[in-house]
Design an enzyme around this catalytic site. Structure first.
Site, mmCIF file in Angstrom:
data_model
loop_
_atom_site.group_PDB
_atom_site.id
_atom_site.type_symbol
_atom_site.label_atom_id
_atom_site.label_comp_id
_atom_site.label_asym_id
_atom_site.label_seq_id
_atom_site.Cartn_x
_atom_site.Cartn_y
_atom_site.Cartn_z
ATOM 1 N N ARG A 190 0.852 -1.186 0.000
ATOM 2 C CA ARG A 190 0.000 0.000 0.000
ATOM 3 C C ARG A 190 0.893 1.243 0.000
ATOM 4 N NH1 ARG A 190 -3.452 -2.721 -1.556
ATOM 5 N NH2 ARG A 190 -5.524 -3.115 -0.722
ATOM 6 N N ASP A 235 4.741 0.134 -7.231
ATOM 7 C CA ASP A 235 3.424 -0.252 -7.766
ATOM 8 C C ASP A 235 2.296 0.483 -7.069
ATOM 9 O OD1 ASP A 235 1.615 -1.941 -9.322
ATOM 10 O OD2 ASP A 235 1.127 -2.898 -7.414
ATOM 11 N N GLU A 295 -3.678 7.313 -3.930
ATOM 12 C CA GLU A 295 -4.198 6.901 -5.253
ATOM 13 C C GLU A 295 -5.651 7.355 -5.366
ATOM 14 O OE1 GLU A 295 -3.767 2.633 -5.427
ATOM 15 O OE2 GLU A 295 -1.614 2.737 -5.131
ATOM 16 N N HIS A 327 -0.594 0.130 -9.501
ATOM 17 C CA HIS A 327 -1.222 -0.763 -8.519
ATOM 18 C C HIS A 327 -1.805 -1.995 -9.236
ATOM 19 C CE1 HIS A 327 -3.728 -1.027 -4.548
ATOM 20 N NE2 HIS A 327 -3.415 -2.227 -4.995
ATOM 21 N N GLY A 362 -1.038 -7.221 -8.299
ATOM 22 C CA GLY A 362 -1.929 -8.360 -8.050
ATOM 23 C C GLY A 362 -2.908 -8.621 -9.182
HETATM 24 N N1 NAD Z 1 -0.145 -4.215 -5.199
HETATM 25 C C1 NAD Z 1 -1.097 -5.099 -5.203
HETATM 26 O O1 NAD Z 1 -1.704 -5.331 -6.233
HETATM 27 C C2 NAD Z 1 -1.433 -5.868 -3.959
HETATM 28 C C3 NAD Z 1 -1.936 -7.160 -4.095
HETATM 29 C C4 NAD Z 1 -2.191 -7.897 -2.954
HETATM 30 C C5 NAD Z 1 -1.992 -7.335 -1.700
HETATM 31 N N2 NAD Z 1 -1.542 -6.079 -1.592
HETATM 32 C C6 NAD Z 1 -1.306 -5.500 -0.266
HETATM 33 O O2 NAD Z 1 -0.317 -6.287 0.372
HETATM 34 C C7 NAD Z 1 -0.702 -6.525 1.713
HETATM 35 C C8 NAD Z 1 -0.099 -7.841 2.174
HETATM 36 O O3 NAD Z 1 -0.699 -8.915 1.475
HETATM 37 P P1 NAD Z 1 -0.669 -10.381 2.086
HETATM 38 O O4 NAD Z 1 -1.436 -11.226 1.185
HETATM 39 O O5 NAD Z 1 0.716 -10.841 2.323
HETATM 40 O O6 NAD Z 1 -1.426 -10.162 3.447
HETATM 41 P P2 NAD Z 1 -1.379 -11.081 4.716
HETATM 42 O O7 NAD Z 1 -2.394 -10.557 5.650
HETATM 43 O O8 NAD Z 1 -1.435 -12.513 4.330
HETATM 44 O O9 NAD Z 1 0.081 -10.826 5.333
HETATM 45 C C9 NAD Z 1 0.497 -9.580 5.827
HETATM 46 C C10 NAD Z 1 1.561 -9.850 6.891
HETATM 47 O O10 NAD Z 1 2.098 -8.599 7.299
HETATM 48 C C11 NAD Z 1 2.386 -8.703 8.689
HETATM 49 N N3 NAD Z 1 2.506 -7.380 9.260
HETATM 50 C C12 NAD Z 1 1.526 -6.538 9.655
HETATM 51 N N4 NAD Z 1 2.074 -5.381 10.117
HETATM 52 C C13 NAD Z 1 3.417 -5.533 10.023
HETATM 53 C C14 NAD Z 1 4.509 -4.689 10.329
HETATM 54 N N5 NAD Z 1 4.343 -3.467 10.829
HETATM 55 N N6 NAD Z 1 5.764 -5.138 10.074
HETATM 56 C C15 NAD Z 1 5.975 -6.370 9.546
HETATM 57 N N7 NAD Z 1 4.956 -7.237 9.258
HETATM 58 C C16 NAD Z 1 3.700 -6.801 9.468
HETATM 59 C C17 NAD Z 1 1.224 -9.519 9.242
HETATM 60 O O11 NAD Z 1 1.562 -10.120 10.480
HETATM 61 C C18 NAD Z 1 0.985 -10.530 8.145
HETATM 62 O O12 NAD Z 1 1.670 -11.736 8.373
HETATM 63 C C19 NAD Z 1 -2.230 -6.511 1.685
HETATM 64 O O13 NAD Z 1 -2.774 -6.129 2.930
HETATM 65 C C20 NAD Z 1 -2.550 -5.503 0.614
HETATM 66 O O14 NAD Z 1 -2.728 -4.237 1.182
HETATM 67 C C21 NAD Z 1 -1.246 -5.340 -2.694
HETATM 68 O O1 DEZ Z 2 -5.470 -5.733 -1.746
HETATM 69 C C1 DEZ Z 2 -5.400 -6.294 -2.835
HETATM 70 O O2 DEZ Z 2 -5.823 -7.445 -3.012
HETATM 71 C C2 DEZ Z 2 -4.752 -5.607 -3.994
HETATM 72 O O3 DEZ Z 2 -4.217 -4.389 -3.644
HETATM 73 C C3 DEZ Z 2 -5.639 -5.548 -5.192
HETATM 74 O O4 DEZ Z 2 -4.859 -5.752 -6.327
HETATM 75 C C4 DEZ Z 2 -6.381 -4.282 -5.304
HETATM 76 O O5 DEZ Z 2 -7.052 -4.210 -6.524
HETATM 77 P P1 DEZ Z 2 -8.347 -3.293 -6.689
HETATM 78 O O6 DEZ Z 2 -9.306 -3.757 -5.656
HETATM 79 O O7 DEZ Z 2 -7.931 -1.887 -6.370
HETATM 80 O O8 DEZ Z 2 -8.834 -3.529 -8.045
#
Ligand code: NAD
Ligand code: DEZ
Length: 373
Positions: free
Chosen positions: A208, A232, A237, A254, A257
């Site tokens: 994020r 990304d 945003e 972004h 994913g």
């Molecule tokens: N760019 C994209 O398209 C995209 C896609 C998927 C997810 N995301 C983002 O990525 C994040 C993580 O995804 P995920 O599937 O691994 O989630 P998840 O919940 O499986 O894992 C997140 C991990 O981060 C840890 N965490 C929380 N706060 C922390 C900190 N301050 N320091 C270190 N670790 C910490 C948690 O304990 C957890 O294990 C999501 O919450 C989402 O916001 C972005």
């Molecule tokens: O949190 C997620 O799963 C990702 O950031 C995801 O790619 C967000 O995509 P959006 O919902 O903005 O289409």
């Protein structure tokens, strides 16, 4: 039953048509008036679901977000109204891991880096951080994990502190956006710890935007700091800090994913959750709808090595495609339209890799490619 769903949710019609009347909406245009008669509300991350949005709705039973992140949902409010909720944990974790891998391959070629000599610091060892670590394992690339929450919960993997991980050659951020609790992630990277990074490091943010202070990062880069950025996600945003773009190695909208599988798995997970809520036996699955990949079979005729591997990764997903689109079209299209019109991208698992000497390497399989049966 009226099911409102974000128009940017692949296969929503296929999955939900049998469950009620379907009404699509544009993620940022949903108003309290439009949402007033929804029984089911299926969103993605750009729709804020809170008291303000649901003020006119009295009958909502279920909210689902086809995303991993839930920072756009007021969970306390849904709970107070007894509205069932489901997210899609892990749905696009592989997609993000493949984005990071593609970025590493591209930067390694650009700067003649030996990836196997680098250490990757993974901040957040949940679904995405773990999928990334598995791919790094497959390639023999060292990594450290930082996740104090999992560490406290007794996860048996070895963990490092944030301080230690910030010394790694590559730092890849995979935490949820949080502002409360013992380890809030808002501006986890701030002016102070960003300034301690060195010119030889690579910083990847695909979680994020608000996890990194973008203004502080821009100020650092404008002073000539050599830190390499793979970016990304952006603060605020869709109104991103445009001057930062020219200081990035790879910049995207972004979409880390946004593999077809990653997005569609989110839809499928909500379908399963809604069926459970409605006490209906699910009878649909994603395999029924996913098309074959445009390039779905590759035969490798020579010894499998790093050069072939890099070609393979970039053949399935070359992050420079999305970087180019972002730089050329952000101004004319806008951030949201780039995301809405995202070209199809498949995961490694959509491609079968046949090696002439099949036993010669396990790496493609370990990385997530299919092997021929
Ligand atoms: N760019 C994209 O398209 C995209 C896609 C998927 C997810 N995301 C983002 O990525 C994040 C993580 O995804 P995920 O599937 O691994 O989630 P998840 O919940 O499986 O894992 C997140 C991990 O981060 C840890 N965490 C929380 N706060 C922390 C900190 N301050 N320091 C270190 N670790 C910490 C948690 O304990 C957890 O294990 C999501 O919450 C989402 O916001 C972005
Ligand atoms: O949190 C997620 O799963 C990702 O950031 C995801 O790619 C967000 O995509 P959006 O919902 O903005 O289409």
């Amino acid at each position: 039953m009226k099911i409102y769903y974000d128009e940017n949710m692949p296969f929503a019609r296929e999955f939900f048509a049998g469950l009620g009347e379907l009404i699509p909406f544009a993620g940022r245009e949903l108003t309290p008036q439009i949402a007033a008669d929804a029984d089911v509300l299926l969103v993605r991350s750009i729709t804020r679901v809170n008291a303000a949005l649901l003020s006119d709705n009295k009958g909502l039973q279920f909210v689902g977000t086809a995303t991993i992140g839930v920072d756009h949902i007021d969970l306390g409010y849904l709970n107070s109204r007894n509205i069932a909720f489901s997210a899609a944990p892990g749905c696009n974790a592989v997609s993000v891991a493949e984005y990071v891998l593609s970025a590493l391959v591209v930067l390694a070629e650009r700067y003649l880096l030996d990836l196997s000599a680098l250490t990757v610091g993974i901040v957040g060892a949940g679904n995405t951080g773990t999928r990334l670590s598995e791919k790094l394992d497959a390639l023999g690339i060292n990594y450290c994990l930082c996740d104090p929450l999992l560490e406290q919960q007794g996860d048996e993997r070895e963990f490092s502190s944030l301080e230690q991980v910030l010394n790694c050659d590559v730092i890849s951020l995979h935490v949820p956006l949080t502002t409360t609790g013992e380890y809030p992630s808002h501006h986890l990277l701030n002016r102070d710890n960003l300034a301690r990074l060195t010119d030889r490091q690579i910083l990847i943010n695909a979680c994020r935007g608000e996890v990194v202070d973008n203004q502080a990062l821009l100020a650092l880069k404008q002073q000539g700091h050599g830190l390499k950025l793979v970016w990304d996600v952006w603060e605020n945003e869709p109104d991103v800090l445009q001057p930062l773009i020219e200081h990035t190695e790879i910049a995207t909208a972004h979409i880390a994913g946004y593999s077809l599988e990653g997005k569609a798995r989110g839809t499928e997970m909500l379908y399963l959750a809604l069926c459970k809520q409605l006490k209906i036996k699910p009878n649909l699955s994603l395999e029924q709808f996913l098309p074959q990949a445009a390039i779905s079979y590759v035969e490798i005729k020579q010894h499998f090595d790093e050069i072939i591997l890099n070609q393979l990764v970039k053949m399935v997903y070359d992050v420079r495609r999305d970087d180019g689109i972002f730089r050329q079209q952000l101004t004319s299209q806008g951030f949201d339209m780039l995301r809405k019109n995202y070209p199809v991208r498949r995961e490694f698992s959509a491609v079968t890799v046949a090696l002439e000497e099949q036993a010669s390497s396990d790496v493609p399989h370990q990385l997530g490619f299919n092997f021929p049966r």
